[in-house]
Design a protein around this motif. Sequence first.
Motif, PDB file in Angstrom:
ATOM      1  N   PRO A   1     -60.652 -33.070  68.047  1.00 57.29           N
ATOM      2  CA  PRO A   1     -61.519 -32.704  69.178  1.00 57.29           C
ATOM      3  C   PRO A   1     -62.436 -31.546  68.819  1.00 57.29           C
ATOM      4  CG  PRO A   1     -59.279 -31.924  69.528  1.00 57.29           C
ATOM      5  CD  PRO A   1     -59.242 -32.812  68.312  1.00 57.29           C
ATOM      6  N   LEU A   2     -63.644 -31.612  69.321  1.00 61.29           N
ATOM      7  CA  LEU A   2     -64.601 -30.547  69.071  1.00 61.29           C
ATOM      8  C   LEU A   2     -64.184 -29.295  69.828  1.00 61.29           C
ATOM      9  CD1 LEU A   2     -67.992 -32.475  69.287  1.00 61.29           C
ATOM     10  CD2 LEU A   2     -66.704 -31.834  67.252  1.00 61.29           C
ATOM     11  N   ASN A   3     -64.303 -28.171  69.173  1.00 63.63           N
ATOM     12  CA  ASN A   3     -63.923 -26.896  69.769  1.00 63.63           C
ATOM     13  C   ASN A   3     -65.111 -26.173  70.382  1.00 63.63           C
ATOM     14  OD1 ASN A   3     -61.191 -27.162  69.050  1.00 63.63           O
ATOM     15  ND2 ASN A   3     -61.614 -26.393  66.992  1.00 63.63           N
ATOM     16  N   TRP A   4     -66.194 -26.887  70.587  1.00 60.80           N
ATOM     17  CA  TRP A   4     -67.375 -26.264  71.187  1.00 60.80           C
ATOM     18  C   TRP A   4     -68.170 -27.316  71.951  1.00 60.80           C
ATOM     19  CZ3 TRP A   4     -67.018 -27.137  65.876  1.00 60.80           C
ATOM     20  CH2 TRP A   4     -67.862 -28.112  65.382  1.00 60.80           C
ATOM     21  N   VAL A   5     -69.107 -26.827  72.739  1.00 55.44           N
ATOM     22  CA  VAL A   5     -70.042 -27.665  73.485  1.00 55.44           C
ATOM     23  C   VAL A   5     -71.442 -27.164  73.166  1.00 55.44           C
ATOM     24  CG1 VAL A   5     -70.842 -28.392  75.762  1.00 55.44           C
ATOM     25  CG2 VAL A   5     -68.397 -28.118  75.333  1.00 55.44           C
ATOM     26  N   VAL A   6     -72.319 -28.073  72.804  1.00 57.07           N
ATOM     27  CA  VAL A   6     -73.690 -27.702  72.450  1.00 57.07           C
ATOM     28  C   VAL A   6     -74.483 -27.484  73.727  1.00 57.07           C
ATOM     29  CG1 VAL A   6     -75.777 -28.398  71.225  1.00 57.07           C
ATOM     30  CG2 VAL A   6     -73.531 -29.012  70.312  1.00 57.07           C
ATOM     31  N   SER A   7     -75.097 -26.304  73.825  1.00 58.54           N
ATOM     32  CA  SER A   7     -75.875 -25.934  74.998  1.00 58.54           C
ATOM     33  C   SER A   7     -77.329 -25.728  74.603  1.00 58.54           C
ATOM     34  CB  SER A   7     -75.313 -24.660  75.627  1.00 58.54           C
ATOM     35  OG  SER A   7     -76.118 -24.236  76.715  1.00 58.54           O
ATOM     36  N   ASP A   8     -78.220 -26.189  75.455  1.00 62.01           N
ATOM     37  CA  ASP A   8     -79.656 -25.995  75.237  1.00 62.01           C
ATOM     38  C   ASP A   8     -80.082 -24.617  75.716  1.00 62.01           C
ATOM     39  OD1 ASP A   8     -80.372 -28.324  73.980  1.00 62.01           O
ATOM     40  OD2 ASP A   8     -80.744 -29.417  75.831  1.00 62.01           O
TER      41      ASP A   8
END
Length: 229
Positions: free
Chosen positions: A93-100
């Motif tokens: 699982p990804l440990n981050w979320v990409v934010s604009d």
Amino acid sequence: MTRSSPARRVSNRLLLVCNLVAANAAAAFVVVAFLRPGFLGSAIVPLPSAEHDARLLVLGLDNGIGWGVFFGGIVLLLWNFAWLVRRPERQPPLNWVVSDTPSGPVRVAREAIEAGLRQAGEALPEVTRLRVQVDTSIAKRILVIGQFQCAEGTNNLAASQRLRQAMLDRFSELVRPADGGRVEMDLEFQGFAGRLGKKGAEVPPPDDGVPFTGPKYPIDDDHSLGGMS
């Protein structure tokens, strides 16, 4: 749809292209063989038991083209079989979320999002405990799971509505999902625990909409004298 590695994505697309090419080639061969068999090397021969000549398709298989089609078919069948029986690739699982952001994309740690949402939820007086999990295993979807408990004597349905709005507001402050990602909120009420604190016990007085303009005269004598006789 789970995320796959770049090599597997290329392999899947290549297999799809090969299947499409083989299927269309087979369909075109059947159509041409039926309409114009002479184009593919057929021969029209008379049959003793037939009233008219029959159309027959005669193909030579003992040549380079025949062997190429044979081995190509074997390879394509084995490739499709391997695709069917292989195990799905497990991705951590990804440990981050990409934010604009105006200056470009930024990775926001999943732990930071969970902590921020938990603090925003537990700031509500009726919510005594909140557990937050952020799931990013599905592409272009962020699932926020909240398991909460309410104080005794409170309305859990009204609390869940306030909790959802507070978490959504806090999430929008922390993250702006990139690539059209959507946010889904899943709340689970797990019972009552604890009591309302001082913050929850303080109920503001009702506002009747009439401003205070000072005492009104005349004042009742009984109230003005108090306990004097």
